[in-house]
Design a protein around this motif. Structure first.
Motif, PDB file in Angstrom:
ATOM      1  N   ARG A 189      -1.676   9.127  32.533  1.00 48.92           N
ATOM      2  CA  ARG A 189      -0.227   9.140  32.476  1.00 48.92           C
ATOM      3  C   ARG A 189       0.242   9.247  31.021  1.00 48.92           C
ATOM      4  O   ARG A 189       1.167   9.989  30.700  1.00 48.92           O
ATOM      5  CB  ARG A 189       0.308   7.867  33.120  1.00 48.92           C
ATOM      6  N   ALA A 190      -0.418   8.515  30.130  1.00 46.28           N
ATOM      7  CA  ALA A 190      -0.045   8.546  28.718  1.00 46.28           C
ATOM      8  C   ALA A 190      -0.268   9.935  28.129  1.00 46.28           C
ATOM      9  O   ALA A 190       0.568  10.473  27.413  1.00 46.28           O
ATOM     10  CB  ALA A 190      -0.853   7.505  27.945  1.00 46.28           C
ATOM     11  N   PHE A 191      -1.396  10.517  28.481  1.00 48.95           N
ATOM     12  CA  PHE A 191      -1.728  11.835  27.931  1.00 48.95           C
ATOM     13  C   PHE A 191      -0.711  12.887  28.354  1.00 48.95           C
ATOM     14  O   PHE A 191      -0.356  13.778  27.600  1.00 48.95           O
ATOM     15  CB  PHE A 191      -3.130  12.258  28.396  1.00 48.95           C
ATOM     16  N   GLY A 192      -0.246  12.776  29.589  1.00 51.72           N
ATOM     17  CA  GLY A 192       0.657  13.794  30.110  1.00 51.72           C
ATOM     18  C   GLY A 192       2.129  13.512  29.860  1.00 51.72           C
ATOM     19  O   GLY A 192       2.974  14.350  30.129  1.00 51.72           O
ATOM     20  N   GLU A 193       2.452  12.329  29.359  1.00 55.19           N
ATOM     21  CA  GLU A 193       3.857  11.994  29.172  1.00 55.19           C
ATOM     22  C   GLU A 193       4.472  12.873  28.078  1.00 55.19           C
ATOM     23  O   GLU A 193       3.910  13.035  27.005  1.00 55.19           O
ATOM     24  CB  GLU A 193       4.013  10.518  28.807  1.00 55.19           C
ATOM     25  N   ALA A 194       5.626  13.443  28.381  1.00 52.82           N
ATOM     26  CA  ALA A 194       6.201  14.375  27.430  1.00 52.82           C
ATOM     27  C   ALA A 194       7.414  13.805  26.696  1.00 52.82           C
ATOM     28  O   ALA A 194       7.390  13.593  25.480  1.00 52.82           O
ATOM     29  CB  ALA A 194       6.578  15.667  28.143  1.00 52.82           C
ATOM     30  N   LEU A 195       8.471  13.528  27.422  1.00 52.21           N
ATOM     31  CA  LEU A 195       9.752  13.300  26.756  1.00 52.21           C
ATOM     32  C   LEU A 195       9.807  11.992  25.982  1.00 52.21           C
ATOM     33  O   LEU A 195      10.287  11.956  24.851  1.00 52.21           O
ATOM     34  CB  LEU A 195      10.886  13.361  27.782  1.00 52.21           C
ATOM     35  N   ALA A 196       9.299  10.926  26.591  1.00 54.32           N
ATOM     36  CA  ALA A 196       9.366   9.637  25.901  1.00 54.32           C
ATOM     37  C   ALA A 196       8.635   9.716  24.567  1.00 54.32           C
ATOM     38  O   ALA A 196       9.107   9.193  23.552  1.00 54.32           O
ATOM     39  CB  ALA A 196       8.768   8.542  26.773  1.00 54.32           C
ATOM     40  N   VAL A 197       7.505  10.408  24.560  1.00 50.61           N
ATOM     41  CA  VAL A 197       6.726  10.540  23.333  1.00 50.61           C
ATOM     42  C   VAL A 197       7.433  11.468  22.359  1.00 50.61           C
ATOM     43  O   VAL A 197       7.572  11.177  21.161  1.00 50.61           O
ATOM     44  CB  VAL A 197       5.324  11.091  23.657  1.00 50.61           C
ATOM     45  N   GLN A 198       7.908  12.581  22.884  1.00 48.55           N
ATOM     46  CA  GLN A 198       8.556  13.560  22.026  1.00 48.55           C
ATOM     47  C   GLN A 198       9.734  12.934  21.270  1.00 48.55           C
ATOM     48  O   GLN A 198      10.015  13.291  20.131  1.00 48.55           O
ATOM     49  CB  GLN A 198       9.017  14.741  22.896  1.00 48.55           C
ATOM     50  N   MET A 199      10.398  11.977  21.907  1.00 51.00           N
ATOM     51  CA  MET A 199      11.574  11.383  21.275  1.00 51.00           C
ATOM     52  C   MET A 199      11.225  10.483  20.088  1.00 51.00           C
ATOM     53  O   MET A 199      12.058  10.257  19.221  1.00 51.00           O
ATOM     54  CB  MET A 199      12.394  10.594  22.320  1.00 51.00           C
ATOM     55  N   VAL A 200      10.010   9.951  20.043  1.00 51.02           N
ATOM     56  CA  VAL A 200       9.721   8.969  18.985  1.00 51.02           C
ATOM     57  C   VAL A 200       8.602   9.370  18.031  1.00 51.02           C
ATOM     58  O   VAL A 200       8.298   8.642  17.095  1.00 51.02           O
ATOM     59  CB  VAL A 200       9.353   7.588  19.576  1.00 51.02           C
ATOM     60  N   ILE A 201       7.972  10.521  18.255  1.00 54.28           N
ATOM     61  CA  ILE A 201       6.767  10.783  17.465  1.00 54.28           C
ATOM     62  C   ILE A 201       7.028  11.600  16.202  1.00 54.28           C
ATOM     63  O   ILE A 201       6.214  11.671  15.303  1.00 54.28           O
ATOM     64  CB  ILE A 201       5.677  11.429  18.335  1.00 54.28           C
ATOM     65  N   GLY A 202       8.213  12.200  16.124  1.00 58.25           N
ATOM     66  CA  GLY A 202       8.553  12.912  14.903  1.00 58.25           C
ATOM     67  C   GLY A 202       8.302  14.400  14.959  1.00 58.25           C
ATOM     68  O   GLY A 202       8.924  15.181  14.248  1.00 58.25           O
ATOM     69  N   ASN A 203       7.375  14.812  15.819  1.00 60.54           N
ATOM     70  CA  ASN A 203       7.134  16.224  16.063  1.00 60.54           C
ATOM     71  C   ASN A 203       6.820  17.054  14.833  1.00 60.54           C
ATOM     72  O   ASN A 203       7.273  18.186  14.689  1.00 60.54           O
ATOM     73  CB  ASN A 203       8.307  16.847  16.822  1.00 60.54           C
ATOM     74  N   ALA A 204       6.054  16.493  13.908  1.00 57.29           N
ATOM     75  CA  ALA A 204       5.567  17.282  12.778  1.00 57.29           C
ATOM     76  C   ALA A 204       4.166  17.750  13.114  1.00 57.29           C
ATOM     77  O   ALA A 204       3.315  16.944  13.469  1.00 57.29           O
ATOM     78  CB  ALA A 204       5.539  16.433  11.512  1.00 57.29           C
ATOM     79  N   THR A 205       3.931  19.064  13.009  1.00 55.66           N
ATOM     80  CA  THR A 205       2.618  19.577  13.424  1.00 55.66           C
ATOM     81  C   THR A 205       1.606  19.421  12.303  1.00 55.66           C
ATOM     82  O   THR A 205       1.027  20.379  11.819  1.00 55.66           O
ATOM     83  CB  THR A 205       2.729  21.056  13.827  1.00 55.66           C
ATOM     84  N   LEU A 206       1.435  18.190  11.876  1.00 57.90           N
ATOM     85  CA  LEU A 206       0.483  17.889  10.812  1.00 57.90           C
ATOM     86  C   LEU A 206      -0.546  16.926  11.342  1.00 57.90           C
ATOM     87  O   LEU A 206      -0.251  16.116  12.216  1.00 57.90           O
ATOM     88  CB  LEU A 206       1.209  17.212   9.641  1.00 57.90           C
ATOM     89  N   LEU A 207      -1.731  17.009  10.785  1.00 62.69           N
ATOM     90  CA  LEU A 207      -2.720  16.002  11.149  1.00 62.69           C
ATOM     91  C   LEU A 207      -2.194  14.654  10.692  1.00 62.69           C
ATOM     92  O   LEU A 207      -1.793  14.509   9.537  1.00 62.69           O
ATOM     93  CB  LEU A 207      -4.048  16.287  10.426  1.00 62.69           C
ATOM     94  N   PRO A 208      -2.147  13.666  11.561  1.00 60.97           N
ATOM     95  CA  PRO A 208      -1.611  12.361  11.131  1.00 60.97           C
ATOM     96  C   PRO A 208      -2.516  11.715  10.089  1.00 60.97           C
ATOM     97  O   PRO A 208      -3.711  11.583  10.291  1.00 60.97           O
ATOM     98  CB  PRO A 208      -1.593  11.549  12.424  1.00 60.97           C
TER      99      PRO A 208
END
Ligand code: ATP
Ligand code: MG
Lengths: 309, 269, 294
Positions: free
Chosen positions: A228-247
């Motif tokens: 469920r965590a792996f597939g979750e989209a919106l909740a994660v998208q809202m808080v993760i920052g969405n920078a396509t960089l290696l963390p």
């Protein structure tokens, strides 16, 4: 002339109805199966185009760290390195599962072994209810509460893996808890009675007997939560920052497969490399979902074997 | 030993003279398997029209299996070999319509199983399903069926109540009423009275005796008194075989097979 | 450390963990309700959203959510019922049936964003339905089918075989027996399953952002002609739902009172899910009583 005999030899209304009913219900089932195949076909046909039409190397796709499909990367190839998103997805999945598992199992043990009455009256309904809370609500709270909290405590913008982990932790907690509780409840009563009768304390009984017997079920619960965590989209998208960089760390903006997908699909042109590359990400999601499914099946089969022994 | 057994078996199973008796249903070399295991290995019985035949025997001897084969209730559960002849047709053959056949060979089960519907609907439902929509007719059939099952007076004011609210005995009589409402030719009953108190049991027995005028009845029972009270013929089952089949009077006063004697006198096992 | 002390300690820790989890979960619910409920008013529930200024409502989104929910249920219920009936009543226990069950399970475990993306490819692009109510309803159907099928199958499996045998013995076909006897007897649990799945559909957003779309054009609530694009019933208009709206205004960040609107909308969502939950329990109990007694 025997009327009954004649009627036996005729096709009855019932058998006509039966034929029709069987065909109708089978078609419904076939439709669902067809949908599954269509999903795989459509996503795969787009996702594979990246490799077969745009001739991106699979390995450089999986291991590349630059994601900007419209442009060329530093190596002169199109910048379609999906590693940052893959790492992001796995990181938040693993972190949130690691965080949620002890809480979920602890709570499940509490509600089945320590205080079954309170468990049944309060905890069970509350967890079951929370399973149904929409993920955007989790995302909204993440944005309002978790992100500022992380920013003030750990510095940075607050957006990143850590915030994503917290949000997913709360999100999968009810699911994992209630599934673990089911697993514990499925352990036969006489296991406990036998252990207690031998003079073991309650905790020894729980730890040595009940938890052990419920391991397959609880593992399933955790893997289910991870899926469920792996597939979750919106909740994660809202808080993760969405920078396509290696963390670099847990508090810098990052991204996941799902978050880049939700952001990108609407902004790219069908058939372009930018678009195809996104579908390749979707394909990874699909394959991972299959993988989690396989793991759950495998655990289930193993568990059955163990119980039969 | 084996041979001798075979012979006695053959001798002790009554066959009717077709000129003197009308045969409603007969089985020839019936064998029934649950997967690999054989539950009926020898079944060769004839049932006379408008008579009550009872099947007795120890638990697990295959009475239910035999009975359920007679209207193909075992279709997806067991494999049936041999012939079951009804009106000159083998009911297991492809040319026979199974649903039509079951309308003529009805069944009442050991545990009462009324539908989760009203008492009225329990009876009217199957009729309506076959196209009978005349309210007047339906009312009439509901009433006669319930009367025949000896429960009309108890429920006539509660016809719209759920059948699940009835007592066990009432439920079973409702099931009998439901079975006879479709006017079958043959009625199969599997220990229909085992869930009933003595009063309801004797009511059901009276019902069966009355129904005999129009129906061929085959009943499984564990109750020896019941078998001797109501049935014309009795078959004794043991370990999947019919060991003896004769007129009820003969079987209870003068059994030919030792096991039958042991069983009906309560010395079995 | 002796066993007694370990027992005490472990019990204490378990109490603490359970308490913490309850606190987290209750705080979560409490936060949404405390923040959101004050925002809810008749005006908020009925007026259209405003993009660039404060004071907008969620009327159209709310309507869209319900409309999509109903359409999705209307499409998915009969299909799931048929599939559930086949699986429980007709399918023999063999490898093919096992594979079919696995396939359905795979569908139910697909991330909803994948379902949404498929819906986009298939309904929006391939079938040229565009961002529309129909595309959204179909995507939700795909999302709902496996869960509903499963719960209907379970509901049917709980009806004892004696009910079926009663039907067969009257000369009824399997299909008549199932549809007229078994399904009605299983209705309480089927309804419970449907209402619970309705709660899930109602809060779903990821499957909708690329199917039903992210815009909610003004509707003319006096025009109930479904073929008119401005009619609320028009199946071809884009339809942002409540859940999508919450996501949208938070990721865009142009609405000045986005926080207040999201809080209110979240509270409405939660309350709806709560209501669906209670409704499911209540209806199930009620129908069960109705079947067994008067
Ligand atoms: N559905 C089934 N699957 C497998 N075996 C079965 C099934 N039903 C019955 N059997 C077996 O077939 C044999 C005959 O059973 P049956 O129910 O016909 O006996 P019975 O004479 O009716 O017994 P009782 O008097 O207890 O009702 C038994 O050994 C039983 O275990
Ligand atoms: Mg029996």
């Amino acid at each position: 002339m025997d009327k009954i005999r004649a009627s036996l030899l005729k096709k009855s209304v019932a058998s006509k109805i039966e034929r029709r009913g069987k065909i109708i219900s089978l078609s419904c089932l076939a439709l669902i199966i067809l949908v599954v195949f269509l999903i795989f076909y459509f996503v795969a046909s787009r996702g594979l185009a990246t490799f077969f039409q745009n001739h991106i190397n699979l390995w450089s796709f999986l291991s590349g760290i630059q994601w900007n499909p419209g442009t060329l990367g530093t190596n002169g190839q199109p910048a379609v390195g999906a590693l940052p998103m893959i790492v992001g997805s796995f990181l938040i999945t693993i972190c949130s599962a690691l965080l949620a598992t002890p809480f979920a199992i602890g709570t499940a043990v509490f509600m089945t072994e320590i205080s079954p009455r309170r468990g049944a009256r309060i905890l069970r309904p509350v967890t079951e209810l929370l399973v149904g809370i929409p993920s955007v609500v989790y995302g909204f709270i993440g944005l309002q509460v978790v992100v500022p909290f992380v920013r003030n405590t750990f510095g940075g913008s607050g957006y990143g893996i850590l915030s994503g982990t917290f949000v997913l932790f709360v999100m999968i907690l009810p699911t994992v808890t209630s599934m673990s509780a089911d697993a514990l409840n499925a352990v036969p009563r006489y296991y406990r009675e036998a252990s207690l009768a031998l003079g073991a304390t309650r905790w020894q009984t729980i730890y040595k007997v009940v938890l052990r017997a419920a391991i397959p079920g609880m593992l399933t619960a955790v893997v289910f939560g991870m899926a469920r965590a792996f597939g979750e989209a919106l909740a994660v998208q809202m808080v993760i920052g969405n920078a396509t960089l290696l963390p670099h760390n847990l508090v810098s903006p990052a991204s996941t497969l799902t978050s880049i997908l939700t952001m990108g699909i609407g902004n790219t042109v069908m058939g372009s490399l930018q678009n195809n590359a996104l579908w390749s990400l979707a394909m990874i999601l699909l394959l991972m979902s299959l993988f989690f499914n396989l793991v759950i099946r495998y655990i289930g089969r193993k568990g059955k074997l163990n119980n039969e022994r | 030993m084996q041979n001798e057994n075979m012979e006695t078996t053959q001798r002790n199973i009554m066959h009717f003279d077709p000129k003197a008796h009308e045969i409603a249903l007969s089985t020839e070399d019936l064998r029934v398997f649950y997967g690999q295991s054989e539950a009926i290995s020898e079944g060769d019985l004839q049932f006379e029209r408008y008579k009550i035949s009872s099947l007795i025997g120890p638990s697990g001897s295959g009475k239910s299996t035999f009975l359920r084969s007679l209207n193909r209730m075992n279709d997806r559960i067991a494999t049936v070999k041999g012939k079951i002849m009804y009106r000159g047709l083998d009911i297991n053959s492809d040319e026979v319509d199974v649903y039509e056949m079951r309308r003529h060979i009805g069944m009442v089960f050991q545990r009462p199983n009324p539908f989760a519907k009203s008492i009225y609907e329990n009876i009217a439902f199957a009729l309506r399903q076959r196209g009978l929509n005349d309210k007047h007719k339906l009312d009439e059939i509901v009433e006669t069926s319930l009367r025949q099952a000896a429960m009309w007076d108890q429920v006539k004011d509660d016809l719209n109540k759920s059948a699940l609210a009835l007592s066990g005995g009432q439920q079973q009589r409702l099931c009998i009423a439901r079975a006879i409402a479709v006017k079958p030719d043959i009625l199969l009953l599997d220990e229909p009275a085992s869930a009933l108190d003595p009063v309801s049991t004797s009511q059901v027995e009276d019902t069966l005796l009355e129904l005999k005028q129009n129906y061929t009845i085959i009943i499984v029972t564990h109750n020896m008194q019941q078998a001797s009270r109501i049935s014309d013929y009795t078959a004794f089952f043991n370990l999947g075989k019919v060991l003896e089949y004769a007129e009820t009077g003969d079987i209870f006063t003068n059994p030919k097979v030792d096991l039958t004697n042991d069983y009906i006198s309560g010395n079995f096992g | 450390m002796n066993a007694k002390r370990a027992d005490k300690l472990a019990t204490g820790i378990l109490y603490a963990v359970a308490a913490l989890v309850v606190i987290i979960l209750v705080a979560l619910l409490g936060y949404i309700l405390v923040q959101g409920v004050p925002e809810i008013s008749w005006h908020f529930l009925t007026s259209p959203a405003l993009a660039f200024e404060a004071g907008g409502g969620i009327g159209i989104q709310l309507f869209n959510s319900f409309y999509l929910l109903i359409l999705a249920l209307v499409i998915s219920l009969p299909i799931s019922l048929g599939a559930g009936i086949y699986l429980n009543e007709y399918a023999s226990k063999n490898t093919i049936t096992g594979l079919i069950r696995t396939t359905i399970e795979i569908l139910s475990s697909l991330p909803s964003v994948v379902v949404g993306l498929f819906g986009y490819l298939f309904f929006v692009v391939q079938f040229k339905l565009g961002f529309s109510i129909l595309s959204g309803a179909f995507a939700l159907t795909v999302f709902n089918l496996p869960i509903l099928t499963r719960s209907i199958e379970e509901a049917l499996a709980n009806i004892p075989d004696s009910q079926r045998e009663a039907g067969y013995a009257l000369g009824l076909s399997r299909w008549e027996t199932v549809t007229k006897i078994v399904v009605p007897a299983a209705l309480p649990s089927i309804i419970t399953g449907v209402v619970l799945s309705a709660g899930r559909i109602f809060g779903e957003a990821a499957a909708l952002i690329y199917t039903a779309g992210q815009s909610a054009p003004a509707l003319d609530f006096s025009n109930w002609n479904p073929f008119d694009i401005s009619s609320p019933l028009s199946p071809l208009r884009p339809a942002e739902t409540l859940a999508v709206h919450i996501w949208k205004i938070n990721s865009e960040g142009i609405m000045p009172d986005a926080k207040a609107v999201s809080a209110g909308a979240s509270a409405v969502l939660i309350i709806a899910v709560l209501l669906f939950n209670f409704l499911a329990r209540w209806l199930g109990k009620r129908l069960y009583k109705h079947l067994t007694a008067e």
